[in-house]
Design an enzyme around this catalytic site. Structure first.
Site, PDB file in Angstrom:
ATOM      1  N   ASP A   5      -9.036  -6.123  -5.039  1.00 54.41           N
ATOM      2  CA  ASP A   5      -8.488  -4.857  -4.356  1.00 54.41           C
ATOM      3  C   ASP A   5      -8.898  -3.794  -5.178  1.00 54.41           C
ATOM      4  OD1 ASP A   5      -6.984  -2.679  -3.283  1.00 54.41           O
ATOM      5  OD2 ASP A   5      -5.389  -3.587  -3.377  1.00 54.41           O
ATOM      6  N   HIS A  26      -8.153  -5.022  -0.252  1.00 52.43           N
ATOM      7  CA  HIS A  26      -6.801  -4.384  -0.300  1.00 52.43           C
ATOM      8  C   HIS A  26      -5.975  -5.041   0.929  1.00 52.43           C
ATOM      9  CE1 HIS A  26      -3.717  -1.366  -0.433  1.00 52.43           C
ATOM     10  NE2 HIS A  26      -4.168  -0.974   0.826  1.00 52.43           N
ATOM     11  N   SER A  85       1.029  -1.194  -0.161  1.00 60.12           N
ATOM     12  CA  SER A  85       0.180   0.036  -0.054  1.00 60.12           C
ATOM     13  C   SER A  85       0.872   1.163  -0.007  1.00 60.12           C
ATOM     14  CB  SER A  85      -0.935   0.001   1.084  1.00 60.12           C
ATOM     15  OG  SER A  85      -2.000   1.101   1.120  1.00 60.12           O
TER      16      SER A  85
END
Length: 386
Positions: free
Chosen positions: A326, A359, A140
């Site tokens: 995601d 995610h 991320s």
């Protein structure tokens, strides 16, 4: 680790007399060639692996990934986790005293960027005597830092592992961040960021910000599977059904509460729980700073939006991983990075994992994902000295 010299930031401001909290795992080898820097995402810290025992037991946020015999094996690698500037987990941030004024920074803490964090991390490595990294890794926002390392210090990185990340945020992502920030700054307890002096915490804003964020971390499939349309305390409601009108019970085993204030569905209760927990430990100014750093990251901006030109500076080998569900950092964003690197004839491995977790998948134990990372680090371990 304390740093007296000023760190000049992209905004034009600077920080002096600041500290970075860090944690290491494994042993640095004789020629200092086996170091791996792990960069954290929004609400994480330097505590990437292992367990803090005691009253406040805490497991490292990537403990399933890092440790002896794990995909990033600390029997072979010296792993470093650094808490970024502006955070609320030990490194200098808004809760600390500004040495230039003698007052708590609060909202006056300068804006920091991914590039600023990388520069600060590089200073820490300098003091540790680590000139080059076997790898830099992150998921991320941590993946953005890993990517930035390859551009800011291309000669100091041999491998970059970029997981569930992107070359910049989409307008939709920036919009989610802005709504979360507005929830915080409009909380009456925020006091324009100087809530410390007022003895308050903008918990309402933090709760809402976390609830918004948490929705974006999960996939629709996971939310439906875990919660669906299940009501809270079905058995209790069945035992004492609510009245929906005088003398009439709601039909079926579960009685609706018909309330505009109370949580009725399990997903509502779950989000409120996550928001309440977050508001107890995270700093509001830190949330504003870190989401802004996410928004600002865009290495292609200086090249007219041409990502291939921007990534031409990178010389290391890459592993990129994305997850099919995601939607916040969708696989197509990782593929943009892959294409730009291939345009520059770089050595790139790419895995797109069919996983249902959204995610959050980058933090979970998908066997295929873990296998890919393990295989990649096994190949790196053959390059470094014992």
């Amino acid at each position: 680790m304390h740093f007296a010299d000023r760190l000049h930031l992209q905004s034009g401001a600077s920080l002096r007399d600041y500290s970075l909290k860090y944690e290491t795992y494994g042993t640095l080898n004789a020629d200092r060639s086996n170091a791996v820097l792990v960069c954290h995402a929004l609400n994480a810290s330097h505590h990437v692996a292992g367990v803090y025992e005691g009253q406040h037991r805490s497991e490292g946020w990537w403990d399933n990934m890092i440790g002896p015999g794990k995909p990033l094996d600390t029997n072979h690698f010296f792993v470093i986790g650094v808490n970024n500037l502006g955070s609320c987990f030990g490194s200098t941030g808004p809760m600390h005293v500004n040495p230039d004024t003698g007052r708590i920074y609060g909202a006056d803490f300068p804006v920091v960027t991914v590039e600023d964090w990388v520069n600060a991390q590089a200073r820490l490595l300098d003091v540790l005597g680590i000139e080059t990294l076997a790898a830099v890794m992150g998921g991320s926002l941590g993946g953005m830092q890993a990517l930035s390392w390859t551009l800011q210090y291309p000669n100091r990185v041999h491998h970059a592992v970029v997981v569930a990340s992107a070359p910049n945020l989409t307008a939709e992502n920036i919009a989610f961040n802005e709504v979360a920030r507005r929830a915080i700054v409009t909380d009456p307890d925020f006091h324009e960021g100087h809530f410390y002096a007022h003895g308050t915490v903008p918990k309402r804003g933090l709760r809402i910000a976390r609830m918004i964020g948490h929705i974006t971390y999960l996939s629709d499939d996971v939310m439906n599977e875990k919660f669906g349309r299940q009501l809270i305390a079905a058995t209790q409601q069945a035992a004492a059904p609510s009245q929906v009108s005088a003398g009439h019970e709601a039909p079926g085993a579960q009685a609706y509460l018909y309330s505009t204030l109370e949580a009725e569905f399990q997903i509502e209760s779950y989000l409120r729980y996550q928001g309440d927990k977050f508001a107890e430990y995270f700093d509001a100014n830190t949330y504003l700073l870190i989401t802004r750093a996410l928004d600002y990251f865009d290495p292609a901006r200086a090249f007219g939006g041409d990502l291939s030109r921007a990534l031409a500076r990178a010389t290391c080998k890459f592993l990129l991983v994305s997850f099919t569900t995601d939607w916040r950092f969708a696989p197509k964003r990782s593929r943009e990075i892959v294409k730009a690197l291939l345009d520059n004839r770089r050595d790139v491995s790419y895995a797109e994992i069919d996983a249902p977790h959204g995610h959050d998948a980058f933090l979970l134990d998908d066997a295929r994902y873990m296998g890919v990372v393990r295989s990649y680090f096994n190949s790196i371990s053959s390059e470094v000295a014992a």
